[in-house]
Motif scaffolding. Structure first.
Motif, PDB file in Angstrom:
ATOM      1  N   GLY A 129      42.705 -96.088  24.474  1.00  0.00           N
ATOM      2  CA  GLY A 129      43.117 -95.734  25.814  1.00  0.00           C
ATOM      3  C   GLY A 129      41.896 -95.333  26.606  1.00  0.00           C
ATOM      4  N   SER A 130      41.944 -95.501  27.910  1.00  0.00           N
ATOM      5  CA  SER A 130      40.774 -95.165  28.720  1.00  0.00           C
ATOM      6  C   SER A 130      41.179 -94.812  30.141  1.00  0.00           C
ATOM      7  CB  SER A 130      39.781 -96.332  28.761  1.00  0.00           C
ATOM      8  OG  SER A 130      40.374 -97.463  29.381  1.00  0.00           O
ATOM      9  N   ASP A 131      40.304 -94.099  30.799  1.00  0.00           N
ATOM     10  CA  ASP A 131      40.421 -93.756  32.217  1.00  0.00           C
ATOM     11  C   ASP A 131      39.061 -94.125  32.809  1.00  0.00           C
ATOM     12  OD1 ASP A 131      40.512 -92.638  34.734  1.00  0.00           O
ATOM     13  OD2 ASP A 131      41.041 -90.646  34.082  1.00  0.00           O
ATOM     14  N   ASP A 132      38.858 -95.218  33.357  1.00  0.00           N
ATOM     15  CA  ASP A 132      39.711 -96.257  33.906  1.00  0.00           C
ATOM     16  C   ASP A 132      39.664 -97.496  32.981  1.00  0.00           C
ATOM     17  OD1 ASP A 132      40.666 -95.039  36.378  1.00  0.00           O
ATOM     18  OD2 ASP A 132      38.629 -95.176  37.079  1.00  0.00           O
ATOM     19  N   GLY A 133      38.844 -98.496  33.288  1.00  0.00           N
ATOM     20  CA  GLY A 133      38.799 -99.736  32.519  1.00  0.00           C
ATOM     21  C   GLY A 133      38.064 -99.584  31.198  1.00  0.00           C
ATOM     22  N   LEU A 134      38.216-100.587  30.325  1.00  0.00           N
ATOM     23  CA  LEU A 134      37.626-100.525  28.986  1.00  0.00           C
ATOM     24  C   LEU A 134      37.169-101.909  28.549  1.00  0.00           C
ATOM     25  CD1 LEU A 134      37.105 -98.982  26.321  1.00  0.00           C
ATOM     26  CD2 LEU A 134      39.477 -99.512  25.690  1.00  0.00           C
ATOM     27  N   ALA A 135      35.996-101.956  27.932  1.00  0.00           N
ATOM     28  CA  ALA A 135      35.502-103.161  27.272  1.00  0.00           C
ATOM     29  C   ALA A 135      35.016-102.758  25.885  1.00  0.00           C
ATOM     30  CB  ALA A 135      34.370-103.808  28.056  1.00  0.00           C
ATOM     31  N   VAL A 136      35.225-103.646  24.912  1.00  0.00           N
ATOM     32  CA  VAL A 136      34.803-103.399  23.537  1.00  0.00           C
ATOM     33  C   VAL A 136      33.886-104.536  23.117  1.00  0.00           C
ATOM     34  CG1 VAL A 136      35.549-103.068  21.153  1.00  0.00           C
ATOM     35  CG2 VAL A 136      36.989-102.236  23.025  1.00  0.00           C
ATOM     36  N   PHE A 137      32.762-104.172  22.513  1.00  0.00           N
ATOM     37  CA  PHE A 137      31.773-105.137  22.036  1.00  0.00           C
ATOM     38  C   PHE A 137      31.621-104.980  20.528  1.00  0.00           C
ATOM     39  CE2 PHE A 137      30.964-104.249  26.406  1.00  0.00           C
ATOM     40  CZ  PHE A 137      30.553-105.444  26.965  1.00  0.00           C
ATOM     41  N   LEU A 138      31.634-106.089  19.813  1.00  0.00           N
ATOM     42  CA  LEU A 138      31.414-106.113  18.368  1.00  0.00           C
ATOM     43  C   LEU A 138      30.163-106.930  18.114  1.00  0.00           C
ATOM     44  CD1 LEU A 138      32.192-105.677  15.398  1.00  0.00           C
ATOM     45  CD2 LEU A 138      33.707-107.671  15.600  1.00  0.00           C
ATOM     46  N   GLY A 139      29.134-106.274  17.592  1.00  0.00           N
ATOM     47  CA  GLY A 139      27.874-106.969  17.339  1.00  0.00           C
ATOM     48  C   GLY A 139      27.255-107.549  18.594  1.00  0.00           C
ATOM     49  N   GLY A 140      27.453-106.913  19.737  1.00  0.00           N
ATOM     50  CA  GLY A 140      26.877-107.369  20.999  1.00  0.00           C
ATOM     51  C   GLY A 140      27.716-108.382  21.752  1.00  0.00           C
ATOM     52  N   LYS A 141      28.834-108.830  21.171  1.00  0.00           N
ATOM     53  CA  LYS A 141      29.704-109.816  21.820  1.00  0.00           C
ATOM     54  C   LYS A 141      30.971-109.116  22.325  1.00  0.00           C
ATOM     55  CE  LYS A 141      32.345-113.988  20.950  1.00  0.00           C
ATOM     56  NZ  LYS A 141      32.833-114.931  19.936  1.00  0.00           N
TER      57      LYS A 141
END
Length: 72
Positions: free
Chosen positions: A2-14
């Motif tokens: 969950g996040s306030d506001d937007g969220l991005a997740v990176f795995l190994g730089g991708k």
């Protein structure tokens, strides 16, 4: 997650997940299943902020053998 506001997740730089939103914090609002390789896997969580406070909540579960450890 969950996040306030937007969220991005990176795995190994991708980038493997993104939800661009203006919202308040609600843990469990987003989910993503990631294929982790044997050994070390680095995750980066990026919170985008529209204004005011920000927040991030993450819960991790491992299927099969393995463990999750937070590195600061």
């Amino acid at each position: 997650m969950g996040s306030d506001d937007g969220l991005a997740v990176f795995l190994g730089g991708k980038r493997v997940f993104a939800h661009d939103a203006l919202r308040s914090m609600r843990p469990g609002e987003d989910e993503v299943e990631l294929p982790l390789a044997a050994g070390r896997n680095e995750l980066l969580f990026k919170v985008t902020q529209g204004g005011g406070q920000w927040g991030l909540a993450v819960e991790a579960q491992v299927r099969g053998r393995g463990r999750v450890r937070q590195i600061e």
